[in-house]
Design a protein around this motif. Structure first.
Motif, PDB file in Angstrom:
ATOM      1  N   HIS A  69       0.862  -1.187   0.000  1.00 18.85           N
ATOM      2  CA  HIS A  69       0.000   0.000   0.000  1.00 18.85           C
ATOM      3  C   HIS A  69       0.896   1.234   0.000  1.00 18.85           C
ATOM      4  CE1 HIS A  69      -3.777   2.137   1.824  1.00 18.85           C
ATOM      5  NE2 HIS A  69      -3.508   2.509   0.577  1.00 18.85           N
ATOM      6  N   ARG A  70       0.781   2.033  -1.074  1.00 21.33           N
ATOM      7  CA  ARG A  70       1.592   3.238  -1.215  1.00 21.33           C
ATOM      8  C   ARG A  70       0.662   4.437  -1.335  1.00 21.33           C
ATOM      9  NH1 ARG A  70       4.007   4.911  -6.199  1.00 21.33           N
ATOM     10  NH2 ARG A  70       3.317   2.901  -7.008  1.00 21.33           N
ATOM     11  N   VAL A  71       0.656   5.265  -0.292  1.00 22.71           N
ATOM     12  CA  VAL A  71      -0.236   6.426  -0.247  1.00 22.71           C
ATOM     13  C   VAL A  71       0.497   7.651  -0.762  1.00 22.71           C
ATOM     14  CG1 VAL A  71      -1.660   7.890   1.229  1.00 22.71           C
ATOM     15  CG2 VAL A  71      -1.458   5.440   1.723  1.00 22.71           C
ATOM     16  N   MET A  72      -0.163   8.388  -1.673  1.00 17.95           N
ATOM     17  CA  MET A  72       0.424   9.605  -2.251  1.00 17.95           C
ATOM     18  C   MET A  72      -0.604  10.730  -2.187  1.00 17.95           C
ATOM     19  SD  MET A  72       2.337   7.933  -5.557  1.00 17.95           S
ATOM     20  CE  MET A  72       0.755   7.434  -6.206  1.00 17.95           C
ATOM     21  N   GLY A  73      -0.899  11.176  -0.969  1.00 16.33           N
ATOM     22  CA  GLY A  73      -1.853  12.274  -0.807  1.00 16.33           C
ATOM     23  C   GLY A  73      -3.269  11.848  -1.115  1.00 16.33           C
ATOM     24  N   LYS A  74      -3.828  12.399  -2.183  1.00 14.93           N
ATOM     25  CA  LYS A  74      -5.224  12.148  -2.514  1.00 14.93           C
ATOM     26  C   LYS A  74      -5.434  10.857  -3.311  1.00 14.93           C
ATOM     27  CE  LYS A  74      -6.394  17.071  -2.538  1.00 14.93           C
ATOM     28  NZ  LYS A  74      -6.951  18.200  -3.327  1.00 14.93           N
ATOM     29  N   SER A  75      -4.339  10.192  -3.636  1.00 16.02           N
ATOM     30  CA  SER A  75      -4.427   8.929  -4.362  1.00 16.02           C
ATOM     31  C   SER A  75      -3.487   7.914  -3.728  1.00 16.02           C
ATOM     32  CB  SER A  75      -4.058   9.105  -5.838  1.00 16.02           C
ATOM     33  OG  SER A  75      -4.960   9.971  -6.489  1.00 16.02           O
ATOM     34  N   SER A  76      -3.747   6.661  -3.974  1.00 16.42           N
ATOM     35  CA  SER A  76      -2.859   5.616  -3.468  1.00 16.42           C
ATOM     36  C   SER A  76      -2.947   4.386  -4.351  1.00 16.42           C
ATOM     37  CB  SER A  76      -3.212   5.262  -2.023  1.00 16.42           C
ATOM     38  OG  SER A  76      -4.512   4.726  -1.941  1.00 16.42           O
TER      39      SER A  76
END
Length: 506
Positions: A69-76
């Motif tokens: 799981h890689r979270v990048m702000g408003k998307s992941s």
């Protein structure tokens, strides 16, 4: 042994998250039904480019375990793993809604989730699911190993096979291959006109092989029973009854030690054919194994440090001649008990014969010591002595040997078969000899089976029988070196349990 402090802390944190989820209405739901799998999508859209996928608007429902799981702000990006493989999910706050999206950020590796959306390709070309709906299905309360080296302890792999299967793709492939091998053996025998049957696992007396049995007790009948060591005598009763081709994919139980090729509980396929002899049995065995190898694309493979070629005809050699090739001084002395015993004492470390041993026992012991480890390529060893073959038919021209074979590959026995002994008087005499050996201390010698003798007295047609070790055959096909690596749940000593568990609050 107690939980490592770091792992105990992670378990507590995960349990805290579970309680929060319960408070929010999560109660391990059971309404999610996937309609596709990772492998299904990979196969269907293997050659479909990004533009074509967008135009198709293919919507699917998936379910699997969170493995990344890689979270990048408003998307992941999230990778999930189902029973067929892995696939990437793309999650967006605007599409899912703020509350649902924020909830996903609290999920842990190992959690089971369901996701629904459209199939697409990312800019890098990875097949993915643009998630429009996602739901937690089950909470993983224990942390997964971060990398494969975190599960390098083989004892943990064997004891916690479920964890091994979660994190180790190679392990999953071995057991998928095992399932295929069993299916192909069954289909190969059915295609040859054999009928699958089932015979008792709980037996009044053990028989069909030389091995120490497990003993249990039937309370209602007030009698001891034995877990079967082989189904042979029951399957041959069926030959007497008129079923002329029978087989059983069976579990056998033998009270013996554990090593790279032995487990107290193991699988075999045994098949019996009326109006056939051990030559027919060897042909059937070679054909069956060849078909399995060809279907799996394993005509040649590495096993125990050697390249095994299964595409060529299997070799055939007599047991006595194989020993003589190693010890030319024994030529012409295959039945000289005194000489063979002396050679065994000299050639075999820690040699401990029984007082009831005859010449054939010593000759076979020399074969096992001098020849067997070197039989790398598939080899049928034939004409075993009568002394070590109590259920096999005597050779018509040499009554001191039998029409029996064992198949060796990679220095290990894979199959055993013979022309069956159908003379009830000869069979009784051999059973009596085994009973005498048992009295002399041979705990593996089975007792006399009067009902089996009675069955033979009704007349059993000339018959050939074979037993193939399924576990060892899977080891060969998968290149595994230990039987524990092809058994989902191998037997092990009891685990030392911690006195208390942090997650239980004790």
């Amino acid at each position: 042994m107690s939980e490592p402090a770091e792992q105990s802390e992670q378990i507590l944190v995960r349990r805290s998250k579970l309680e929060q989820m319960r408070a929010g209405g999560f109660a391990y739901p059971n309404a999610w039904r996937p309609d596709a799998s990772a492998a299904d999508l990979a196969n269907r859209f293997h050659d479909t480019d990004a533009e074509a996928l967008e135009g198709m608007g293919e919507r699917v429902r998936l379910a699997g375990r969170v493995m990344g799981h890689r979270v990048m702000g408003k998307s992941s990006f999230m990778h999930i793993q189902d029973g067929s493989g892995r696939i990437q999910l793309f999650l967006n706050r605007q599409v899912l809604g703020e509350e649902a999206y924020d909830a996903t950020k609290k999920w842990d590796l190992g959690d089971l989730v369901g996701a629904e959306g459209a199939v697409f390709r990312t800019k890098s070309g990875e097949l993915s699911l643009r998630v429009e709906r996602i739901e937690a299905l089950a909470k993983c309360l224990r942390p997964l190993p971060e990398k494969w080296h975190g599960l390098s302890d083989k004892e943990v792999r064997y004891r916690q096979r479920y964890l091994d299967l979660i994190v180790n793709e190679d392990a999953r492939q071995v057991f998928k291959l095992r399932s295929s091998v069993v299916s192909m053996l069954r289909r190969g025998l059915e295609d040859r006109g054999f009928m699958e049957v089932e015979t008792p696992m709980l037996q009044v007396q053990p028989g069909g092989a030389a091995a120490r049995p497990f003993v249990t007790h039937h309370n209602a009948l007030g009698m001891d029973l034995f877990l079967r060591i082989a189904p042979e005598l029951y399957l041959k009763r069926l030959i007497v009854g008129g079923f002329e081709r029978v087989f059983e994919l069976n579990r056998n139980f033998r009270n013996e030690g554990l090593d790279a090729t032995h487990n107290p509980e193991f699988s075999m396929v045994e098949f019996y054919q009326a109006y056939a002899d051990f030559n027919d049995a060897m042909d059937q065995t070679e054909a069956l194994i060849g078909e399995v190898a060809a279907s799996l694309g394993i005509n040649e493979g590495e096993w125990n440090g050697a390249t095994i070629d299964l595409s060529k005809p299997f070799s055939r050699v007599r047991l006595d001649e194989a020993v003589f090739a190693k010890r030319p001084d024994l030529v012409g002395h295959a039945h000289d008990k005194a000489l063979l015993a002396t050679v065994c004492l000299q050639a075999i470390p820690d040699f401990k014969p029984l007082i009831t041993w005859k010449a054939g026992h010593y000759l076979t012991a020399l074969f096992e010591e001098l020849v067997e480890p070197e039989l790398v390529q598939p080899t049928f060893v034939t004409h075993y002595p009568v002394d070590v073959s109590p259920l096999a038919r005597r050779n018509a021209e040499e009554p001191q040997v039998t029409d029996r074979f064992e198949l060796f590959i990679g220095g290990r026995e894979i199959a055993n078969g013979f022309s069956e002994l159908n003379d009830p008087d000869d069979q009784r005499a051999r059973f009596v000899a085994q009973a005498q050996a048992r009295l002399a201390g041979d705990l593996e010698a089975p007792p006399l089976d009067e009902d089996y003798i009675r069955a033979l007295e009704f007349g059993m047609p000339p018959t050939a029988g074979v037993g193939i070790g399924v576990d060892r055959l899977v080891m060969l096909m998968s290149g595994q070196h230990s039987i524990r690596d092809v058994l989902l749940f191998p037997h092990m000593r009891p685990e030392l349990r911690p006195e208390s568990h942090p997650e239980s609050g004790s």
